[in-house]
Design a protein around this motif. Structure first.
Motif, mmCIF file in Angstrom:
data_model
loop_
_atom_site.group_PDB
_atom_site.id
_atom_site.type_symbol
_atom_site.label_atom_id
_atom_site.label_comp_id
_atom_site.label_asym_id
_atom_site.label_seq_id
_atom_site.Cartn_x
_atom_site.Cartn_y
_atom_site.Cartn_z
ATOM 1 N N ASN A 119 72.582 -9.330 -51.081
ATOM 2 C CA ASN A 119 72.174 -8.916 -52.425
ATOM 3 C C ASN A 119 72.346 -7.414 -52.647
ATOM 4 O O ASN A 119 71.919 -6.886 -53.664
ATOM 5 C CB ASN A 119 70.722 -9.335 -52.709
ATOM 6 C CG ASN A 119 69.724 -8.560 -51.853
ATOM 7 O OD1 ASN A 119 70.110 -7.864 -50.920
ATOM 8 N ND2 ASN A 119 68.454 -8.687 -52.180
ATOM 9 N N GLY A 120 72.956 -6.724 -51.683
ATOM 10 C CA GLY A 120 73.189 -5.291 -51.845
ATOM 11 C C GLY A 120 72.143 -4.429 -51.194
ATOM 12 O O GLY A 120 72.292 -3.202 -51.124
ATOM 13 N N THR A 213 68.177 -2.582 -54.240
ATOM 14 C CA THR A 213 69.596 -2.860 -54.058
ATOM 15 C C THR A 213 70.471 -1.719 -54.584
ATOM 16 O O THR A 213 71.695 -1.838 -54.619
ATOM 17 C CB THR A 213 69.991 -4.171 -54.763
ATOM 18 O OG1 THR A 213 69.563 -4.084 -56.123
ATOM 19 C CG2 THR A 213 69.327 -5.359 -54.103
ATOM 20 N N GLY A 216 74.030 -0.701 -57.504
ATOM 21 C CA GLY A 216 75.496 -0.699 -57.452
ATOM 22 C C GLY A 216 76.094 -2.087 -57.353
ATOM 23 O O GLY A 216 77.281 -2.234 -57.138
ATOM 24 N N GLY A 217 75.241 -3.090 -57.504
ATOM 25 C CA GLY A 217 75.746 -4.459 -57.394
ATOM 26 C C GLY A 217 75.737 -4.924 -55.951
ATOM 27 O O GLY A 217 75.506 -4.154 -55.036
ATOM 28 N N THR A 218 75.973 -6.214 -55.779
ATOM 29 C CA THR A 218 76.017 -6.769 -54.431
ATOM 30 C C THR A 218 77.372 -6.443 -53.817
ATOM 31 O O THR A 218 78.308 -6.076 -54.539
ATOM 32 C CB THR A 218 75.848 -8.296 -54.479
ATOM 33 O OG1 THR A 218 77.028 -8.838 -55.095
ATOM 34 C CG2 THR A 218 74.625 -8.702 -55.281
ATOM 35 N N GLU A 221 80.051 -8.323 -55.586
ATOM 36 C CA GLU A 221 80.376 -7.769 -56.917
ATOM 37 C C GLU A 221 81.207 -6.496 -56.800
ATOM 38 O O GLU A 221 82.183 -6.300 -57.532
ATOM 39 C CB GLU A 221 79.080 -7.461 -57.691
ATOM 40 C CG GLU A 221 78.388 -8.711 -58.230
ATOM 41 C CD GLU A 221 76.924 -8.458 -58.604
ATOM 42 O OE1 GLU A 221 76.244 -9.438 -58.933
ATOM 43 O OE2 GLU A 221 76.470 -7.287 -58.543
ATOM 44 N N ARG A 222 80.824 -5.622 -55.861
ATOM 45 C CA ARG A 222 81.595 -4.392 -55.656
ATOM 46 C C ARG A 222 83.009 -4.732 -55.203
ATOM 47 O O ARG A 222 83.984 -4.125 -55.652
ATOM 48 C CB ARG A 222 80.907 -3.504 -54.610
ATOM 49 C CG ARG A 222 79.600 -2.880 -55.084
ATOM 50 C CD ARG A 222 79.190 -1.719 -54.185
ATOM 51 N NE ARG A 222 79.006 -2.128 -52.799
ATOM 52 C CZ ARG A 222 77.822 -2.407 -52.247
ATOM 53 N NH1 ARG A 222 76.720 -2.285 -52.969
ATOM 54 N NH2 ARG A 222 77.730 -2.775 -50.995
ATOM 55 N N GLU A 224 84.714 -7.452 -55.793
ATOM 56 C CA GLU A 224 85.484 -8.015 -56.909
ATOM 57 C C GLU A 224 86.000 -6.906 -57.815
ATOM 58 O O GLU A 224 87.165 -6.899 -58.222
ATOM 59 C CB GLU A 224 84.615 -8.995 -57.710
ATOM 60 C CG GLU A 224 85.395 -9.627 -58.852
ATOM 61 C CD GLU A 224 84.632 -10.765 -59.539
ATOM 62 O OE1 GLU A 224 83.425 -10.924 -59.253
ATOM 63 O OE2 GLU A 224 85.264 -11.479 -60.340
ATOM 64 N N SER A 225 85.153 -5.919 -58.119
ATOM 65 C CA SER A 225 85.612 -4.868 -59.025
ATOM 66 C C SER A 225 86.655 -3.985 -58.349
ATOM 67 O O SER A 225 87.612 -3.546 -58.979
ATOM 68 C CB SER A 225 84.424 -4.074 -59.592
ATOM 69 O OG SER A 225 84.102 -3.007 -58.765
ATOM 70 N N ASP A 304 83.320 -4.644 -48.428
ATOM 71 C CA ASP A 304 82.966 -5.293 -49.694
ATOM 72 C C ASP A 304 84.086 -6.229 -50.166
ATOM 73 O O ASP A 304 83.829 -7.340 -50.636
ATOM 74 C CB ASP A 304 82.684 -4.246 -50.784
ATOM 75 C CG ASP A 304 81.405 -3.461 -50.498
ATOM 76 O OD1 ASP A 304 80.599 -3.922 -49.665
ATOM 77 O OD2 ASP A 304 81.220 -2.387 -51.103
ATOM 78 N N TYR A 308 84.002 -10.262 -50.727
ATOM 79 C CA TYR A 308 84.444 -10.923 -51.951
ATOM 80 C C TYR A 308 85.467 -12.014 -51.636
ATOM 81 O O TYR A 308 85.368 -13.146 -52.130
ATOM 82 C CB TYR A 308 85.033 -9.902 -52.927
ATOM 83 C CG TYR A 308 85.733 -10.516 -54.113
ATOM 84 C CD1 TYR A 308 85.059 -11.368 -54.972
ATOM 85 C CD2 TYR A 308 87.072 -10.256 -54.357
ATOM 86 C CE1 TYR A 308 85.702 -11.954 -56.059
ATOM 87 C CE2 TYR A 308 87.730 -10.823 -55.431
ATOM 88 C CZ TYR A 308 87.049 -11.674 -56.284
ATOM 89 O OH TYR A 308 87.684 -12.259 -57.342
#
Ligand code: CUA
Length: 314
Positions: A119-120, A213, A216-218, A221-222, A224-225, A304, A308
């Motif tokens: 969860n980050g 967390t 900054g996102g999980t 998520e990081r 993916e971006s 990260d 992903y």
């Protein structure tokens, strides 16, 4: 294991990874003790029995004894095979992580440990885990060699820069266990300590939900971006369609055939290498066209992205 050996080792708190080690250690000690006692008794007996009693007591000239020589070669050989086979089986078990393992990312540095959750959440020098469930630690170092050692679980694994290593364990009961760095890594090596804190599954979930967390996102998520921002998706699809490079969908754990005919299973180290040194291994049917992302992505970015990719199942 038998109470006879309890004084030598701390209480075993992860039987799934440690029972085999303890049993083998007990076996080696028992065999060693039997051999020690046998050799000592035989020595004393022969010293008395064949003591020189008078001046004309000349010993017979013996050059060899086949039966005896075969016996003292074959028995130790068998013992070595037993120890090898037993040890190898235990090692395979330590390398085979159960499928339902809960995964935590570990980053070692001079001189401490950072544990990152799905969860980050990130936490230093304390790793919280649920009881009664296998836990897999995927580890890397930010600087030099370290080693992750938990005596209570009988696990120890080197942690390296530029490469992922892993360990797993399953703590059966709630409580705490000590983690040591067991590879000399500089001045404060002996202070590079951490604790494993084992909760019930429910308590663990509550603990995890309460962690900061960082906004900054999980990791997923990081990842993916980053895959979008860095243009990875221009050449690697995430839906299984074929572009310039192999698709990311189902990549993790996939068996890949390389241009030179060798096959490998795509794991963390393979993906990392493909990001930093894309020409090292080219999948059959594709061209060597990608440029290195060395210096453009940090170790954390790469981890990260891997997290992903792991979610992109077929
Ligand atoms: Cu890190 Cu020793």
């Amino acid at each position: 294991m038998g109470s006879l050996f309890d004084f030598m080792l701390p209480e075993l708190k992860s039987p799934m990874t440690g029972a085999s080690t303890d049993a083998l250690m007990a076996f080696i000690h028992i065999v060693s003790f039997i051999i020690l006692a046998g050799v000592t008794i035989a020595m004393i007996y022969f010293a008395i029995k064949y003591k020189r009693r008078s001046d004309d007591d000349t010993p017979p000239l013996i050059t060899h004894n086949n039966k005896l020589e075969v016996t003292w070669s074959v028995i130790p050989l068998l013992l070595v095979f037993i120890v090898f086979g037993w040890g190898y089986k235990g090692w395979l078990n330590l390398k085979s992580v159960p499928d339902n393992a809960y995964e935590i990312q570990v980053s070692a540095y001079k001189w401490g440990w950072t544990f990152s959750y799905e969860n980050g959440a990130q936490i230093g020098n304390e790793v919280h885990v649920p009881a009664g469930r296998p836990v897999k630690l995927v580890m890397q170092s930010q600087d030099v060699l370290h080693s992750f050692f938990v005596p209570d679980y009988r696990i120890k694994q080197d942690v390296l820069p530029n490469r992922y290593t892993y360990v797993w364990f399953q703590a059966e009961e709630t409580g705490e266990s000590q983690v040591f760095c067991t590879e000399y890594c500089g001045t404060s090596h002996s202070d590079m300590l951490a604790k494993v804190i084992v909760h019930t599954q429910e308590e663990f979930e509550t603990w995890l939900a309460q962690q900061n967390t960082g906004g900054g996102g999980t990791p997923v998520e990081r990842g993916e971006s980053l895959v979008n921002l860095q243009g990875c998706v221009t050449c690697h699809s995430v839906d299984g369609s074929d572009l310039i490079g192999p698709t990311f969908q189902g990549l993790y754990g996939r068996e890949e055939t390389m241009q030179d005919g060798t096959t490998l299973t795509a794991d963390e180290n393979y993906i990392r290498e493909s990001i930093l040194d894309p020409s090292a291994k080219i999948v059959e049917g594709y061209q060597n066209q990608m440029v290195s992302y060395e210096g453009r992505l940090s170790d954390e970015d790469i981890s990260d992205i891997i997290e992903y990719i792991k979610t992109l199942e077929e």
